[in-house]
Scaffold this motif. Structure first.
Motif, PDB file in Angstrom:
ATOM      1  N   GLY A 173      11.766  19.215 -15.246  1.00  0.00           N
ATOM      2  CA  GLY A 173      11.974  19.734 -16.586  1.00  0.00           C
ATOM      3  C   GLY A 173      11.990  21.246 -16.658  1.00  0.00           C
ATOM      4  N   SER A 174      11.680  21.929 -15.543  1.00  0.00           N
ATOM      5  CA  SER A 174      11.678  23.388 -15.553  1.00  0.00           C
ATOM      6  C   SER A 174      13.088  23.909 -15.292  1.00  0.00           C
ATOM      7  N   VAL A 175      13.233  25.226 -15.413  1.00  0.00           N
ATOM      8  CA  VAL A 175      14.557  25.827 -15.312  1.00  0.00           C
ATOM      9  C   VAL A 175      15.104  25.784 -13.889  1.00  0.00           C
ATOM     10  N   VAL A 176      14.245  25.727 -12.878  1.00  0.00           N
ATOM     11  CA  VAL A 176      14.713  25.783 -11.489  1.00  0.00           C
ATOM     12  C   VAL A 176      15.565  24.560 -11.126  1.00  0.00           C
ATOM     13  N   PRO A 177      15.060  23.325 -11.253  1.00  0.00           N
ATOM     14  CA  PRO A 177      15.938  22.184 -10.953  1.00  0.00           C
ATOM     15  C   PRO A 177      17.114  22.072 -11.926  1.00  0.00           C
ATOM     16  N   LEU A 178      16.916  22.554 -13.150  1.00  0.00           N
ATOM     17  CA  LEU A 178      18.014  22.519 -14.127  1.00  0.00           C
ATOM     18  C   LEU A 178      19.176  23.396 -13.667  1.00  0.00           C
ATOM     19  N   PHE A 179      18.873  24.624 -13.238  1.00  0.00           N
ATOM     20  CA  PHE A 179      19.927  25.526 -12.775  1.00  0.00           C
ATOM     21  C   PHE A 179      20.613  24.976 -11.525  1.00  0.00           C
ATOM     22  N   LYS A 180      19.838  24.363 -10.636  1.00  0.00           N
ATOM     23  CA  LYS A 180      20.433  23.790  -9.430  1.00  0.00           C
ATOM     24  C   LYS A 180      21.401  22.663  -9.783  1.00  0.00           C
ATOM     25  N   GLU A 181      21.048  21.876 -10.794  1.00  0.00           N
ATOM     26  CA  GLU A 181      21.919  20.789 -11.220  1.00  0.00           C
ATOM     27  C   GLU A 181      23.155  21.339 -11.937  1.00  0.00           C
ATOM     28  N   LEU A 182      22.951  22.317 -12.825  1.00  0.00           N
ATOM     29  CA  LEU A 182      24.076  22.891 -13.570  1.00  0.00           C
ATOM     30  C   LEU A 182      25.017  23.675 -12.678  1.00  0.00           C
ATOM     31  N   ALA A 183      24.528  24.104 -11.518  1.00  0.00           N
ATOM     32  CA  ALA A 183      25.375  24.855 -10.588  1.00  0.00           C
ATOM     33  C   ALA A 183      26.599  24.051 -10.175  1.00  0.00           C
ATOM     34  N   LYS A 184      26.474  22.729 -10.219  1.00  0.00           N
ATOM     35  CA  LYS A 184      27.596  21.857  -9.852  1.00  0.00           C
ATOM     36  C   LYS A 184      28.759  21.997 -10.827  1.00  0.00           C
ATOM     37  N   THR A 185      28.460  22.426 -12.062  1.00  0.00           N
ATOM     38  CA  THR A 185      29.509  22.570 -13.079  1.00  0.00           C
ATOM     39  C   THR A 185      30.219  23.909 -12.988  1.00  0.00           C
ATOM     40  N   GLY A 186      29.611  24.866 -12.306  1.00  0.00           N
ATOM     41  CA  GLY A 186      30.202  26.196 -12.172  1.00  0.00           C
ATOM     42  C   GLY A 186      29.803  27.163 -13.260  1.00  0.00           C
ATOM     43  N   ILE A 187      29.067  26.689 -14.289  1.00  0.00           N
ATOM     44  CA  ILE A 187      28.667  27.558 -15.404  1.00  0.00           C
ATOM     45  C   ILE A 187      27.179  27.374 -15.680  1.00  0.00           C
ATOM     46  N   ILE A 188      26.442  28.479 -15.740  1.00  0.00           N
ATOM     47  CA  ILE A 188      25.016  28.450 -16.042  1.00  0.00           C
ATOM     48  C   ILE A 188      24.794  29.045 -17.437  1.00  0.00           C
ATOM     49  N   PRO A 189      24.270  28.262 -18.393  1.00  0.00           N
ATOM     50  CA  PRO A 189      23.986  28.810 -19.721  1.00  0.00           C
ATOM     51  C   PRO A 189      22.693  29.638 -19.704  1.00  0.00           C
ATOM     52  N   LYS A 225      -3.028  34.934 -11.743  1.00  0.00           N
ATOM     53  CA  LYS A 225      -2.118  36.077 -11.814  1.00  0.00           C
ATOM     54  C   LYS A 225      -0.742  35.635 -11.333  1.00  0.00           C
ATOM     55  N   MET A 226       0.214  35.672 -12.246  1.00  0.00           N
ATOM     56  CA  MET A 226       1.550  35.154 -11.975  1.00  0.00           C
ATOM     57  C   MET A 226       2.592  36.251 -12.077  1.00  0.00           C
ATOM     58  N   LYS A 227       3.726  36.036 -11.426  1.00  0.00           N
ATOM     59  CA  LYS A 227       4.825  36.976 -11.481  1.00  0.00           C
ATOM     60  C   LYS A 227       5.741  36.640 -12.655  1.00  0.00           C
ATOM     61  N   ALA A 228       6.235  37.682 -13.302  1.00  0.00           N
ATOM     62  CA  ALA A 228       7.246  37.493 -14.341  1.00  0.00           C
ATOM     63  C   ALA A 228       8.624  37.592 -13.697  1.00  0.00           C
ATOM     64  N   ARG A 229       9.509  36.691 -14.081  1.00  0.00           N
ATOM     65  CA  ARG A 229      10.873  36.700 -13.564  1.00  0.00           C
ATOM     66  C   ARG A 229      11.859  36.747 -14.720  1.00  0.00           C
ATOM     67  N   LYS A 230      12.918  37.508 -14.538  1.00  0.00           N
ATOM     68  CA  LYS A 230      14.001  37.544 -15.505  1.00  0.00           C
ATOM     69  C   LYS A 230      14.882  36.318 -15.271  1.00  0.00           C
ATOM     70  N   LYS A 236      21.122  33.928 -11.072  1.00  0.00           N
ATOM     71  CA  LYS A 236      21.987  34.520 -10.033  1.00  0.00           C
ATOM     72  C   LYS A 236      21.473  34.182  -8.634  1.00  0.00           C
ATOM     73  N   GLU A 237      20.160  34.104  -8.505  1.00  0.00           N
ATOM     74  CA  GLU A 237      19.557  33.769  -7.214  1.00  0.00           C
ATOM     75  C   GLU A 237      19.795  32.313  -6.841  1.00  0.00           C
ATOM     76  N   LEU A 238      19.680  31.416  -7.811  1.00  0.00           N
ATOM     77  CA  LEU A 238      19.801  29.986  -7.534  1.00  0.00           C
ATOM     78  C   LEU A 238      21.252  29.508  -7.504  1.00  0.00           C
ATOM     79  N   ALA A 239      22.123  30.181  -8.257  1.00  0.00           N
ATOM     80  CA  ALA A 239      23.521  29.758  -8.329  1.00  0.00           C
ATOM     81  C   ALA A 239      24.425  30.984  -8.295  1.00  0.00           C
ATOM     82  N   PRO A 240      24.487  31.681  -7.154  1.00  0.00           N
ATOM     83  CA  PRO A 240      25.202  32.967  -7.085  1.00  0.00           C
ATOM     84  C   PRO A 240      26.704  32.863  -7.305  1.00  0.00           C
ATOM     85  N   GLU A 241      27.281  31.675  -7.082  1.00  0.00           N
ATOM     86  CA  GLU A 241      28.727  31.531  -7.216  1.00  0.00           C
ATOM     87  C   GLU A 241      29.154  31.167  -8.629  1.00  0.00           C
TER      88      GLU A 241
END
Length: 304
Positions: A173-189, A225-230, A236-241
């Motif tokens: 349910g987090s953004v990481v597996p979501l972006f990996k799945e959406l990468a198959k479509t070629g467009i990341i919202p 103590k956690m890191k903040a990520r944009k 771009k890191e997970l789906a650079p293409e």
């Protein structure tokens, strides 16, 4: 710390529950029993295959809902430690079903508290979220209410504390597996180009629970103590293409999250890997590290 203890985990088939189980069984070989209490039989089935009864006789599996106060009370008997990780967590689904969200995250938490007190459980830890800080979503509001219930529940026998986490990296349910799945479509919202979020690893989340159990006296909030990520950088890191499409913030989203409210900063203390918010003890040093607890400000601070 956990040796010779009976541990009861609500929502134990989730990411945090699984990380805690793995760490507990590895580091504490004399645990008396770990009970996994959850309502999803397929998730239990899958996890049970990883911990077969012949090899892990200390594992106990119970199908149950935290909304069911009677069953919860019955199955929590002879328990020493409770980790309360069961919750509705998917924010859009919570927005669409607010009554169900409140029944699980607030009423269910109340049931956990009452069952723990009734059974004289010694330590009870709530897994919470940064969404509970200055919330704008029903999920955040429900978790803030759950935190308030926990902070006021401790008595001479049963001590209650909270672990407040960000997004667990790679959890369902987090953004990481979501972006990996959406990468198959070629467009990341992307909802907003400047959106930031706090992330922690599975190991960090489990370490935070163990740290809390070791150090809690009742009424604390522990924050790793956690890191903040944009989020745009993450995409771009997970789906650079892929191409990226800005779709705009939804009404239940913030551009940046916070790990502590301004009022809580007055009671915040820092250690090497954690922040601790005490219930009543003020801290003079906390305001100077406030940027570290705001994902938008922390990211600017890191970039500068």
């Amino acid at each position: 710390m956990l040796n010779n203890q009976s541990i009861f985990i609500t929502g134990g088939t989730g990411t945090l529950g699984q990380a805690f189980i793995k760490k507990a069984l590895t580091e504490f070989p004399k645990i008396k029993e770990i009970t996994i209490y959850s309502r999803d039989e397929m998730k239990q089935y899958d996890l049970r295959r990883e911990y077969p009864s012949g090899s892990f006789p200390r594992m106990n599996w119970v199908i149950g809902d935290i909304r069911d106060a009677e069953r919860l009370n019955d199955k929590m008997k002879k328990t020493d430690i409770v980790i309360h990780a069961a919750a509705m967590k998917h924010i859009p689904i919570c927005e669409e079903n607010p009554e169900e969200c409140l029944k699980t995250n607030v009423e269910g938490t109340k049931n956990v508290i009452h069952a723990a007190i009734e059974n004289k459980v010694k330590k009870i830890v709530l897994a919470s979220t940064d969404k509970a800080v200055d919330p704008i979503s029903i999920y955040g509001n429900s978790k803030q209410a759950a935190e308030k219930l926990f902070l006021n529940a401790s008595n001479e026998v049963s001590k209650f504390a909270i672990v407040r986490l960000g997004n667990i990296w790679g959890s369902r349910g987090s953004v990481v597996p979501l972006f990996k799945e959406l990468a198959k479509t070629g467009i990341i919202p992307i909802t907003h180009p400047d959106m930031t979020r706090f992330f922690c690893t599975e190991d960090q989340s489990a370490d935070a629970v163990h740290y809390t159990l070791k150090n809690m006296k009742g009424g604390e909030i522990i924050i790793p103590k956690m890191k903040a990520r944009k989020i745009s950088d993450l995409a771009k890191e997970l789906a650079p293409e892929c191409a990226y499409k800005i779709i705009g913030l939804r009404g239940f989203e913030k551009i940046g999250e916070k790990l502590a409210s301004d009022i809580e900063l007055e009671r915040l203390h820092e250690s090497k890997h954690f922040w601790m918010i005490n219930k009543t003890v003020p801290s003079k040093d906390a305001p100077c590290i406030s940027h570290q607890l705001d994902s938008s400000l922390l990211l600017k601070y890191q970039l500068n």
